[in-house]
Design a protein around this motif. Structure first.
Motif, mmCIF file in Angstrom:
data_model
loop_
_atom_site.group_PDB
_atom_site.id
_atom_site.type_symbol
_atom_site.label_atom_id
_atom_site.label_comp_id
_atom_site.label_asym_id
_atom_site.label_seq_id
_atom_site.Cartn_x
_atom_site.Cartn_y
_atom_site.Cartn_z
ATOM 1 N N ALA A 118 40.105 33.145 34.425
ATOM 2 C CA ALA A 118 41.250 33.959 33.560
ATOM 3 C C ALA A 118 40.796 35.130 32.672
ATOM 4 O O ALA A 118 41.885 36.449 33.608
ATOM 5 C CB ALA A 118 42.057 33.052 33.036
ATOM 6 N N ALA A 119 40.309 35.111 31.642
ATOM 7 C CA ALA A 119 40.348 36.481 31.182
ATOM 8 C C ALA A 119 39.589 37.761 32.106
ATOM 9 O O ALA A 119 39.908 38.321 31.933
ATOM 10 C CB ALA A 119 39.415 36.070 29.765
ATOM 11 N N ALA A 120 38.537 36.714 32.196
ATOM 12 C CA ALA A 120 37.919 37.607 33.467
ATOM 13 C C ALA A 120 38.779 38.799 34.468
ATOM 14 O O ALA A 120 38.818 39.741 34.585
ATOM 15 C CB ALA A 120 36.771 37.288 34.150
ATOM 16 N N ALA A 121 39.519 37.711 35.420
ATOM 17 C CA ALA A 121 40.374 38.582 36.390
ATOM 18 C C ALA A 121 41.785 39.355 35.621
ATOM 19 O O ALA A 121 42.305 39.793 36.161
ATOM 20 C CB ALA A 121 41.004 36.888 37.252
ATOM 21 N N TYR A 122 42.064 38.871 34.292
ATOM 22 C CA TYR A 122 43.062 39.714 33.733
ATOM 23 C C TYR A 122 42.850 41.030 33.261
ATOM 24 O O TYR A 122 42.654 42.016 33.627
ATOM 25 C CB TYR A 122 43.261 38.892 31.873
ATOM 26 C CG TYR A 122 44.139 40.103 31.475
ATOM 27 C CD1 TYR A 122 44.989 40.046 31.060
ATOM 28 C CD2 TYR A 122 43.561 40.253 30.268
ATOM 29 C CE1 TYR A 122 46.023 41.408 30.973
ATOM 30 C CE2 TYR A 122 43.512 41.088 29.858
ATOM 31 C CZ TYR A 122 45.121 41.587 30.169
ATOM 32 O OH TYR A 122 45.836 43.112 29.012
ATOM 33 N N ALA A 123 40.764 41.228 32.991
ATOM 34 C CA ALA A 123 40.955 42.272 32.531
ATOM 35 C C ALA A 123 40.612 43.055 34.353
ATOM 36 O O ALA A 123 40.633 44.403 33.788
ATOM 37 C CB ALA A 123 38.904 42.560 32.322
ATOM 38 N N GLY A 124 39.870 42.632 34.954
ATOM 39 C CA GLY A 124 39.674 43.063 36.091
ATOM 40 C C GLY A 124 41.544 43.935 36.530
ATOM 41 O O GLY A 124 41.366 45.085 36.726
ATOM 42 N N LEU A 125 42.587 43.290 36.614
ATOM 43 C CA LEU A 125 43.559 43.770 36.959
ATOM 44 C C LEU A 125 43.541 44.876 35.492
ATOM 45 O O LEU A 125 44.516 45.752 35.937
ATOM 46 C CB LEU A 125 44.445 42.671 36.946
ATOM 47 C CG LEU A 125 44.866 41.606 38.403
ATOM 48 C CD1 LEU A 125 46.605 40.788 38.457
ATOM 49 C CD2 LEU A 125 45.012 42.558 39.402
#
Length: 300
Positions: free
Chosen positions: A95-102
């Motif tokens: 979730a953190a990685a996906a958040y960082a991408g967004l």
């Protein structure tokens, strides 16, 4: 600002932290669909919601960070939040990685809404409060700011957690009285953005029938029924699809004036922002675009 100058109301200060949320948002399961044949329709709908003046789309159901990307790409100012991403279905690191991408591609426009879901829906469900605390610890370690996440809080302990470890709370299926209690627990600063279901129907029998048909599945989930009981509803209110008293408390229905009155009740109770869900009797995966247009007009 000097001490004798007018001070902004507490809810105005809280909303100022997330001005992009706007006063009203739309809550929708259909907008988080992954059906590739409907991607253009979803993008078009998101762009129209932005034009209609809604500040935020809340992706309903068991949504995830990646569901937000197509809607953010299709719009320029619309904020998007998950409502909610289940902590049981998505590991915190992912979730953190996906958040960082967004955040890299659409800075400042995504809000990570998290929740513990329900025992009937998550096989691994256990000690939900402790699991949520552990999940937030992992997000902290991965660099997801507390100010960019909100919690689907119903009970006092999770509302306190929303105050201490997140930007605020996004309670689902609640009453104006719950909103007032939540504001008291949260205090003036944190964001409070409850969901409210809207039935654009003036006939009482028809409106309540649509509401009960939608409410039925939630009355099988203890997280919600226990909240209703804490609010003073009885087992009789929960039976038979829900009493008129219960339905009228958790749905806004009727003519434009009556719906606006219900919305104002939530705002007066302390809501900074309302996530409005149009309930029209259609499939949950359908986009009630005409209903959204009518809702925008009455809010205007």
């Amino acid at each position: 600002m000097t001490s004798n100058e007018p001070q902004p109301e507490p809810r105005q200060r809280a909303a100022a932290r997330w001005p992009g949320l706007g006063r009203y948002g739309v809550w929708s399961v259909a907008l988080r669909s992954e059906d590739p044949d409907r991607s253009g329709e979803r993008a078009e709908a998101a762009a129209e919601l932005e034009e209609l003046g809604f500040g935020t789309v809340w992706l309903g159901g068991s949504s995830a960070v990646h569901h937000a990307e197509p809607l953010l790409t299709a719009t320029s100012t619309l904020a998007v939040g998950t409502s909610i991403q289940s902590i049981w279905q998505h590991e915190a690191d992912a979730a953190a990685a996906a958040y960082a991408g967004l955040e890299k591609t659409h800075p400042g426009r995504f809000l990570l809404g998290l929740g513990v879901s329900h025992a009937k829906l998550a096989a691994q469900y256990r000690r939900p409060y402790s699991a949520l605390v552990t999940y937030l610890d992992a997000l902290d370690a991965a660099g997801v700011p507390a100010g960019r996440r909100v919690l689907a809080a119903l009970g006092p302990r999770t509302l306190e957690l929303s105050r201490e470890r997140a930007a605020g709370a996004i309670p689902y299926l609640v009453t104006a009285e719950h909103t007032a209690q939540a504001r008291e627990i949260l205090g003036a600063g944190p964001l409070l953005a409850p969901e409210l279901k809207v039935v654009l129907e003036t006939d009482p029998d028809r409106a309540r029938a649509l509401a009960r048909a939608y409410l039925a599945m939630y009355l099988e989930l203890p997280n919600y029924t226990n909240t209703f009981l804490r609010l003073g509803f009885t087992e009789a209110d929960l039976a038979g699809g829900g009493s008129d008293r219960l339905v009228d408390a958790v749905f806004a229905w009727g003519d434009e004036d009556r719906i606006r009155e219900r919305i104002r009740a939530f705002e007066a109770a302390g809501a900074d922002h309302l996530a409005l869900q149009v309930v029209d009797g259609g499939d949950r995966e359908s986009l009630p675009r005409e209903g959204w247009r009518r809702l925008a007009a009455l809010l205007g």
